[in-house]
Design a protein around this motif. Sequence first.
Motif, short mmCIF file in Angstrom:
data_model
loop_
_atom_site.label_atom_id
_atom_site.label_comp_id
_atom_site.label_asym_id
_atom_site.label_seq_id
_atom_site.Cartn_x
_atom_site.Cartn_y
_atom_site.Cartn_z
N MET A 1 0.85 -1.20 0.00
CA MET A 1 0.00 0.00 0.00
C MET A 1 0.88 1.24 0.00
O MET A 1 1.59 1.52 0.95
CB MET A 1 -0.88 -0.01 1.26
CG MET A 1 -1.79 1.19 1.33
SD MET A 1 -3.10 1.08 2.60
CE MET A 1 -2.39 0.05 3.85
N ARG A 273 -15.80 -0.55 4.34
CA ARG A 273 -14.50 -0.94 4.87
C ARG A 273 -14.60 -2.11 5.85
O ARG A 273 -13.77 -3.02 5.84
CB ARG A 273 -13.87 0.27 5.58
CG ARG A 273 -12.51 0.01 6.18
CD ARG A 273 -12.11 1.13 7.14
NE ARG A 273 -12.93 1.07 8.34
CZ ARG A 273 -12.97 2.01 9.29
NH1 ARG A 273 -12.24 3.11 9.18
NH2 ARG A 273 -13.75 1.88 10.34
N ASP A 274 -15.60 -2.07 6.71
CA ASP A 274 -15.64 -3.03 7.81
C ASP A 274 -16.47 -4.27 7.50
O ASP A 274 -16.19 -5.35 8.03
CB ASP A 274 -16.22 -2.37 9.06
CG ASP A 274 -15.38 -1.18 9.52
OD1 ASP A 274 -14.26 -1.02 9.00
OD2 ASP A 274 -15.86 -0.43 10.38
N LEU A 282 -12.62 -12.11 1.17
CA LEU A 282 -12.28 -13.43 1.70
C LEU A 282 -12.97 -14.53 0.90
O LEU A 282 -12.36 -15.55 0.59
CB LEU A 282 -12.67 -13.53 3.17
CG LEU A 282 -11.70 -12.86 4.13
CD1 LEU A 282 -12.16 -13.06 5.56
CD2 LEU A 282 -10.31 -13.45 3.95
N LEU A 323 -10.15 -1.45 -0.51
CA LEU A 323 -10.02 -1.66 0.94
C LEU A 323 -8.78 -0.95 1.47
O LEU A 323 -8.82 -0.29 2.52
CB LEU A 323 -9.95 -3.16 1.25
CG LEU A 323 -9.84 -3.53 2.73
CD1 LEU A 323 -11.02 -2.99 3.53
CD2 LEU A 323 -9.75 -5.05 2.91
N LEU A 327 -8.81 1.79 4.40
CA LEU A 327 -8.09 1.50 5.63
C LEU A 327 -7.08 2.59 5.96
O LEU A 327 -6.53 2.62 7.06
CB LEU A 327 -7.36 0.16 5.52
CG LEU A 327 -8.24 -1.08 5.73
CD1 LEU A 327 -7.48 -2.34 5.37
CD2 LEU A 327 -8.74 -1.16 7.17
N ARG B 273 -4.60 -4.38 12.15
CA ARG B 273 -5.90 -4.26 11.47
C ARG B 273 -5.75 -3.91 10.00
O ARG B 273 -6.47 -4.44 9.14
CB ARG B 273 -6.71 -3.15 12.18
CG ARG B 273 -8.08 -2.92 11.60
CD ARG B 273 -8.67 -1.60 12.09
NE ARG B 273 -7.93 -0.47 11.56
CZ ARG B 273 -8.11 0.80 11.93
NH1 ARG B 273 -8.98 1.10 12.87
NH2 ARG B 273 -7.40 1.76 11.37
N ASP B 274 -4.81 -3.02 9.70
CA ASP B 274 -4.75 -2.47 8.33
C ASP B 274 -3.77 -3.22 7.44
O ASP B 274 -3.96 -3.27 6.23
CB ASP B 274 -4.34 -0.99 8.37
CG ASP B 274 -5.34 -0.16 9.15
OD1 ASP B 274 -6.43 -0.68 9.45
OD2 ASP B 274 -5.03 1.00 9.46
N ILE B 275 -2.71 -3.74 8.02
CA ILE B 275 -1.64 -4.32 7.20
C ILE B 275 -1.59 -5.83 7.35
O ILE B 275 -1.66 -6.57 6.37
CB ILE B 275 -0.26 -3.75 7.63
CG1 ILE B 275 -0.29 -2.23 7.72
CG2 ILE B 275 0.84 -4.24 6.70
CD1 ILE B 275 -0.55 -1.55 6.42
N PRO B 278 -5.47 -8.31 7.25
CA PRO B 278 -6.14 -8.46 5.94
C PRO B 278 -5.27 -9.17 4.91
O PRO B 278 -5.74 -10.02 4.16
CB PRO B 278 -6.43 -7.03 5.50
CG PRO B 278 -6.28 -6.18 6.70
CD PRO B 278 -5.37 -6.91 7.64
N LEU B 327 -11.84 -4.10 13.71
CA LEU B 327 -12.60 -3.22 12.83
C LEU B 327 -13.75 -2.54 13.56
O LEU B 327 -14.38 -1.64 13.04
CB LEU B 327 -13.15 -4.02 11.64
CG LEU B 327 -12.16 -4.29 10.52
CD1 LEU B 327 -12.75 -5.26 9.51
CD2 LEU B 327 -11.75 -3.01 9.81
#
Lengths: 695, 695
Positions: A1, A273-274, A282, A323, A327, B273-275, B278, B327
Amino acid sequence: MRRSPLFALLLILIAAPAFSDGGMWTFQEFPHALLKREHGTDVSPAWLDRVRTATIRLSNCTASFVSRDGLILTNHHCGAACLDEHSSKEHNLLAEGFLARTRDKELKCGTQIADVLMQMEDITAQVNAATQGLSDQAANDKRKATMTQLEQQCEQDGKKAKGGPFKCETVDLYEGGQYWMYKYHRYSDVRMVFAPERAIAAFGGDPDNFQFPRWDLDMSVLRAYGPDGKPAATPNFLSINPAGPQAGDLVFVSGHPGSTSRLLTVAELETQRDIILPRWLLRAAELRGRLIQFGKSSPEAARIVEDPLNTLENVIKVRRKLLDALLDERLMQAKRKDEAALRAQVAADPQLAQALGDPWASIAKAQQREEQLYLPYVWIEQGAGLGAGYPGKLFGYARTLVRAAAERTKPNTERLREYSDAALPRVEQRLVAPVPVYPELEKINLSFSLERMREWMGPDAPIVRQLLSHDSPDTLAAKLVDGTQLSDPAVRKRLWDGGAAAVDASTDPLIVLARSVDAEARAARKSYEDEVEAPETAAAEKIARARFKVFGTSEPPDANFTLRLNFGTVQGWQEGDHAVPPFTQLAQLYTRATGQDPFRVPEAWLSAKPALNMETRFNLSTNNDIVGGNSGSPLINAKGEIVGLMFDGNIHSIAGDYWFDPQLNRAVAVDPQIIFEGLRKVYKASELLSELGSK
Amino acid sequence: MRRSPLFALLLILIAAPAFSDGGMWTFQEFPHALLKREHGTDVSPAWLDRVRTATIRLSNCTASFVSRDGLILTNHHCGAACLDEHSSKEHNLLAEGFLARTRDKELKCGTQIADVLMQMEDITAQVNAATQGLSDQAANDKRKATMTQLEQQCEQDGKKAKGGPFKCETVDLYEGGQYWMYKYHRYSDVRMVFAPERAIAAFGGDPDNFQFPRWDLDMSVLRAYGPDGKPAATPNFLSINPAGPQAGDLVFVSGHPGSTSRLLTVAELETQRDIILPRWLLRAAELRGRLIQFGKSSPEAARIVEDPLNTLENVIKVRRKLLDALLDERLMQAKRKDEAALRAQVAADPQLAQALGDPWASIAKAQQREEQLYLPYVWIEQGAGLGAGYPGKLFGYARTLVRAAAERTKPNTERLREYSDAALPRVEQRLVAPVPVYPELEKINLSFSLERMREWMGPDAPIVRQLLSHDSPDTLAAKLVDGTQLSDPAVRKRLWDGGAAAVDASTDPLIVLARSVDAEARAARKSYEDEVEAPETAAAEKIARARFKVFGTSEPPDANFTLRLNFGTVQGWQEGDHAVPPFTQLAQLYTRATGQDPFRVPEAWLSAKPALNMETRFNLSTNNDIVGGNSGSPLINAKGEIVGLMFDGNIHSIAGDYWFDPQLNRAVAVDPQIIFEGLRKVYKASELLSELGSK
């Protein structure tokens, strides 16, 4: 990212809508003044009319007329399903490519259509009058009935209209701020004329998707036919300029961007997002794994999964990047700031504030219900737990037959919108089209669906207990797919024609399944519509009113697969410490090749290599503001000539769903130079070249 | 994602560390006063010593001695790898179960060990003295060298100590607030004695994992042997009480919780949570799909993927729920509030504030570097892009051989920590163990790894260009797996014994690959350690000092797979509007069965059914605070008897990584009643029953 300059800029941009070439404008509210201010030129109403009526909406993409005999230029990936339809174990048209040297060899695409937007009529007043004073839920139902009724009237009137008959569709702009009736001329008979090998159309495959520099001949040529079975007369076509554009040229993209979310509230973005993106990703990642592994089991399996896998991987890449964008706390903070600013402007206008109440709070509340209602809505009503999800076909047929049979007995305005009289011909076309159904693929998809529904809803959910009381997902999927006859188009046609009596009497196991879950599915939908959609729509209309008050139509509406025009220039961008130039050349293709898919140059391009001009421009980038749905759009110069064929964006363009970044967001097109070089020297498509006005 | 009472409570709880039975306490700082206050009783030092030395750390789980002859009780899933090792196309011990009726039939587990914690020594002063005044990076390196040196000394001293020889491991408690030397007695020869069929051990499979009520006989019995090849003498064992516990009984869990993140800063939680979560989940979901689809290709393929798939699906479920927890904005807000409160207390103490600086800011800054360094660290150094990820074995062997050959030539304190003298015997044991390697599985894993590395790092990353310049992931994986000889334990042993000379001379393609990426991998690691780990560790130590100042050791340290003891009571919980009782009975198993995996009752339990007592208690729930790693832990009553075998938690227990919720978090155990009923009437395991002291 990657983060970097993008977000610093965002903080500046968000304060006031400033676009610097961003913006997917409607043709009826095209910003002539802005174009003049930024580029010192303008386009005439006649220019706009000609471009609009030469632009085509396919079922999944954009395209344009490029000859007076209905010839259509679009992307390879837009025609891939048609190639797949006509492929078999013996002939894989996706892999081999296709060229019809005479018109009688052109291949009919079973489910494709070509719609041309002929007229746009503002119906905001009628829709608002119908829902005036109603509760959110009642307004939601009434609005839909009104749309159905207006469409019915429009199609009735359009039968004898100039440019008719019309297919009429209600269009919602600015999240309910405006309603329009769009009137299309529809070609329901679309045929495949030419497609190169997939190896060159999508050279680089998923790894290079949304990357630039690129070397993709992502084109196919179709033709629209009239109801008389003859090529459509399309005098309003656009001609292709074989030289392509130059860096810095002003260029326009006319097309149908699928969807953007730039006007969503923070609460809605958080739901994306959530709840929505992680869960979808997934599921999709696992399905991707199953399809890839299945594809390795035999060459035929590889052929069967090729097209579904390409589609799936494309969406995975998009949503993964979406996403990532959401995030990033800095994006969300900017959106919060933007929203707070709008709310402050509303609060400063006591009359407006009183009229609106707090629509942001209503939307936030609806999000909480969405979280609770999401699982049954997705798994049962949308059918993700029953095999309805892409690439499954069979449960979708069963659901359509069961639903349509029930809905068609009702008055038009009381039906679910997708079964209104205006929608039915298309529903029937898709249902009875003679497209291949692969039992192995259906079993994989159905077993996967059932297994994940059990995971997410839990083994004790009533529908799970009902379906899997004595079966595993595998055994049930096998029973259903082996037992059904719905893969036969004739069987589907008989059930469709037989209506409710035939469907109710059917003992086909998939029809039985679709019937048995229908009440629960409809209930999940009703809850979702009443408790999420209705308050969201009512609140969004109020926010739209606030935005109009503050910004007028100086900002464009969110994309929704309706026709838009935007402008920009041919340009590269600065990626970190290096500049990406706007053009690639043919020579680089051969350097990049590894000999293995997806970096394999097909045989025809290897043997033709000595004859080819290595300086030929291949792909190019521009700063036009486009998203998925714009695939296949013509890139047009100020003279109205086609100077490129849009097929992708760079990696930064994916965040374009939430905002347009003028520094980094780039659209990617096929250069006409490589189109003509390929047609002439590799495919020797002399008839096609001649129809395109080239020697 | 269920929210409800959990988060309201969180907001209260977070203000001050209040545990209500939560808390994974060390034996050396066990809170006697708290136990007395909450339960009106205490345990003696002798009780603690006995429980500690009867508790075993396996390589992946916890276990306990249950006879004086080294008999070990643990979970089925803790012994599954050993069963898998001894399975073949002809005999699937996971499916069929196993019982050694005589000791000579017990099966050696190639990579299993049993460690017993004999002594704990506080070495905080030595470690801190060594790093005093150094920069973060220098301190990070020096700390590691000091640990290696102290371990070396400890093992030297421990050779002749009582209870020795010792395996010595440095332990970091309170994120660097304390350092301890833990001294274990290690049994390197562990054998399989008994395991039931997987269908009963994991009845309900992945769908029921982390659910309660449950009906799982998740047990296996192992035995520790001494270096003399005789059963170990373990007079300090715990006896099993066949009646099990009663609701409300005070119960203890002694074991090795793997990891919790309750003391992480908000910035670190955001990285999770972000990296991290996911990205890991997307990879794992796709691999799951590939393994599932491969497993359908033949019965042998199904057998091969069974154990890897169970492991993978368990972790997916855990991490999916962890992501859900993070989240939820309310959790993060509570963590932010908690952190702000601690920072305010630091700020109010000028001397402390000056001594600490702003460690939270340092950690936040390290997170930004982590985001940038994460991809090469994971794909190259951790080998996720090279097939090193679970369930691949071959690249791991090659990496170990190449690294160990280089590291063993260096002085002990200058090596990578995992190749220190203290660590080498275990490295060698794992490397040369005669465990099966499945080429098909290796190819799937390696091709997947390469393909995803190309996706995430991009096709133009140098390592991707290097590996895939003329190959696809599939063709390269096939070349490597078909060409290597590393699946032969004798070949690995020769290369290990041959050291650097043998490894450097090897032309085995996997050794060549591991050599060719080693410099880049080490560089990725060095950057990560210097720029992420070093500042994080330095800052975490400072925050630990702040916490000590405020809370002392009234809160327990985060779990890290070292021995802990916690207490609670046998109880169910209130789930929404219904009460979940703490016990299940055998009769319910037969009602829940569908006849299809994973809800299939194995044949032995169907034929024995008439003889079985349907009232037999099966599984039970308690409010003990446990996480993964506690699997196989004994549940112990105040008398020191085993009254349950921990194997899982309810769904709410997963969020226990971040906090303990006394209302909803429940641990799940096998009741001794079903253990004895099964051994007696289904398996007729009279020798085993007699060794367990039962008729």
